[in-house]
Scaffold this motif. Structure first.
Motif, PDB file in Angstrom:
ATOM      1  N   LYS A   1       0.868  -1.183   0.000  1.00 37.26           N
ATOM      2  CA  LYS A   1       0.000   0.000   0.000  1.00 37.26           C
ATOM      3  C   LYS A   1       0.901   1.227   0.000  1.00 37.26           C
ATOM      4  O   LYS A   1       2.062   1.155   0.409  1.00 37.26           O
ATOM      5  N   SER A   2       0.360   2.315  -0.513  1.00 33.18           N
ATOM      6  CA  SER A   2       1.158   3.536  -0.479  1.00 33.18           C
ATOM      7  C   SER A   2       0.260   4.736  -0.220  1.00 33.18           C
ATOM      8  O   SER A   2       0.207   5.255   0.882  1.00 33.18           O
ATOM      9  N   CYS A   3      -0.497   5.157  -1.240  1.00 36.79           N
ATOM     10  CA  CYS A   3      -1.222   6.427  -1.116  1.00 36.79           C
ATOM     11  C   CYS A   3      -2.414   6.355  -0.163  1.00 36.79           C
ATOM     12  O   CYS A   3      -2.773   7.340   0.467  1.00 36.79           O
ATOM     13  N   ALA A   4      -3.056   5.198  -0.088  1.00 35.88           N
ATOM     14  CA  ALA A   4      -4.287   5.015   0.703  1.00 35.88           C
ATOM     15  C   ALA A   4      -5.448   5.862   0.204  1.00 35.88           C
ATOM     16  O   ALA A   4      -6.412   6.089   0.936  1.00 35.88           O
ATOM     17  N   HIS A   5      -5.347   6.335  -1.027  1.00 33.25           N
ATOM     18  CA  HIS A   5      -6.417   7.163  -1.584  1.00 33.25           C
ATOM     19  C   HIS A   5      -6.781   6.774  -3.015  1.00 33.25           C
ATOM     20  O   HIS A   5      -7.196   7.622  -3.814  1.00 33.25           O
ATOM     21  N   GLY A   6      -6.563   5.526  -3.379  1.00 35.76           N
ATOM     22  CA  GLY A   6      -7.014   5.071  -4.692  1.00 35.76           C
ATOM     23  C   GLY A   6      -6.248   5.668  -5.855  1.00 35.76           C
ATOM     24  O   GLY A   6      -6.785   5.771  -6.964  1.00 35.76           O
ATOM     25  N   VAL A   7      -5.000   6.059  -5.634  1.00 32.49           N
ATOM     26  CA  VAL A   7      -4.223   6.697  -6.697  1.00 32.49           C
ATOM     27  C   VAL A   7      -3.089   5.803  -7.194  1.00 32.49           C
ATOM     28  O   VAL A   7      -2.869   5.662  -8.391  1.00 32.49           O
ATOM     29  N   CYS A   8      -2.367   5.168  -6.269  1.00 32.81           N
ATOM     30  CA  CYS A   8      -1.163   4.434  -6.689  1.00 32.81           C
ATOM     31  C   CYS A   8      -1.471   3.037  -7.226  1.00 32.81           C
ATOM     32  O   CYS A   8      -0.698   2.480  -7.990  1.00 32.81           O
ATOM     33  N   GLY A   9      -2.568   2.450  -6.817  1.00 32.26           N
ATOM     34  CA  GLY A   9      -2.952   1.125  -7.320  1.00 32.26           C
ATOM     35  C   GLY A   9      -2.212  -0.031  -6.676  1.00 32.26           C
ATOM     36  O   GLY A   9      -2.309  -1.164  -7.143  1.00 32.26           O
ATOM     37  N   SER A  10      -1.481   0.233  -5.593  1.00 26.36           N
ATOM     38  CA  SER A  10      -0.636  -0.843  -5.059  1.00 26.36           C
ATOM     39  C   SER A  10      -1.382  -1.843  -4.186  1.00 26.36           C
ATOM     40  O   SER A  10      -0.875  -2.930  -3.939  1.00 26.36           O
ATOM     41  N   ASP A  11      -2.580  -1.510  -3.685  1.00 28.36           N
ATOM     42  CA  ASP A  11      -3.243  -2.434  -2.761  1.00 28.36           C
ATOM     43  C   ASP A  11      -4.435  -3.165  -3.386  1.00 28.36           C
ATOM     44  O   ASP A  11      -5.417  -3.446  -2.706  1.00 28.36           O
TER      45      ASP A  11
ATOM     46  N   LEU B   1      -9.483  -2.329  -4.629  1.00 30.15           N
ATOM     47  CA  LEU B   1      -8.426  -1.623  -3.906  1.00 30.15           C
ATOM     48  C   LEU B   1      -8.834  -1.585  -2.440  1.00 30.15           C
ATOM     49  O   LEU B   1      -9.915  -1.060  -2.113  1.00 30.15           O
TER      50      LEU B   1
ATOM     51  N   CYS C   1      -7.905   0.252  -0.082  1.00 28.35           N
ATOM     52  CA  CYS C   1      -8.074   1.602   0.464  1.00 28.35           C
ATOM     53  C   CYS C   1      -9.361   2.259  -0.006  1.00 28.35           C
ATOM     54  O   CYS C   1      -9.785   3.266   0.543  1.00 28.35           O
TER      55      CYS C   1
END
Ligand code: FES
Length: 235
Positions: free
Chosen positions: A52-62, A72, A74
């Motif tokens: 996880k990274s941004c926790a706001h639906g931007v980075c796509g990592s989770d 996602l 987050c």
């Protein structure tokens, strides 16, 4: 409320196979699913691995499977998953990818496919002094596709990916659409050679799983259909 959080755990250094573990987690209906996982990691078992990274639906990592659907973590709220105290929320890694540990998958193959479609502007003409211009109408054709955050939820929700690991998949081919239909791009021929292939467009059977999984509500199937038509016309 207190939820029963079940997580598919796998540590290749210790486990022969993935297995489910359960945790009691306090939750508010407005918490994100990611908050449940972070509670487990920070307060119960620090060995849990997730991206996880941004926790706001931007980075796509989770991107992961939550109650059986690719989402996602987050961007989904507890109240959208369960509505009663003691309910169960299940987390598993995205399917059809090697698991590195717990919820972390190996994305190498996903990004290899992405690179295969040449996801960049191909234009050998000298750049103008300021920028290569595009009208609003021209941009609108590709605008929705530019919103893809490459989380992989779509590709790993696709039965063609499950059946054929070499299938390019919706995320890579959406990127092929985005550049092929970009009026500033001259790479149509080489990109269509890649997608009009055994592991490309024609393994998309318009099942719509990709649309349902996309956290950005991109109408992926529609744009892949446009790419199919372009490919058929230029073949
Ligand atoms: Fe960045 Fe969820 S943490 S999209």
């Amino acid at each position: 409320m207190t939820l029963n959080v079940e997580i598919k755990r796998y540590n290749p250094e210790k486990d022969d196979a993935p297995h489910w573990e359960s945790y009691e987690v306090p939750a508010d209906p407005l918490d994100s699913a990611l908050a449940l996982l972070l509670h487990v990691k920070w307060h119960i078992d620090g060995t849990l691995s997730l991206r996880k990274s941004c926790a706001h639906g931007v980075c796509g990592s989770d991107a992961m499977q939550i109650n059986g659907e690719n989402k996602l973590a987050c961007s989904v709220l507890v109240q959208d998953l369960v509505d009663n105290d003691g309910a169960t929320v299940k987390f598993a890694p995205l399917p059809a990818a090697p698991v590195i540990k717990d919820l972390v998958i190996d994305q190498s193959r996903f990004f290899e496919k992405y690179r295969e479609v040449k996801p960049w502007l191909i234009n050998d003409n000298p750049a103008p002094e300021k920028e290569r211009k595009q009208s609003p109408a021209e941009h609108e054709i590709i605008e929705e596709a530019t919103k893809c955050i490459m989380c992989g939820a779509c590709t790993h929700a696709c039965p063609s990916t499950w059946a054929s690991p070499d299938y390019l998949g919706p995320a890579a081919m959406l990127k092929a659409y985005r550049y092929t239909f970009d009026t500033r791009d001259d790479g149509e021929g080489e990109r269509l050679d890649t997608v009009d292939s055994e592991n490309g467009l024609w393994k998309c059977y318009t099942i719509f799983n990709c649309n349902e999984a996309c956290p950005k509500d991109i109408d992926i199937t529609r744009w892949l259909s446009a790419l199919k038509r372009r490919s058929a016309v230029t073949a």
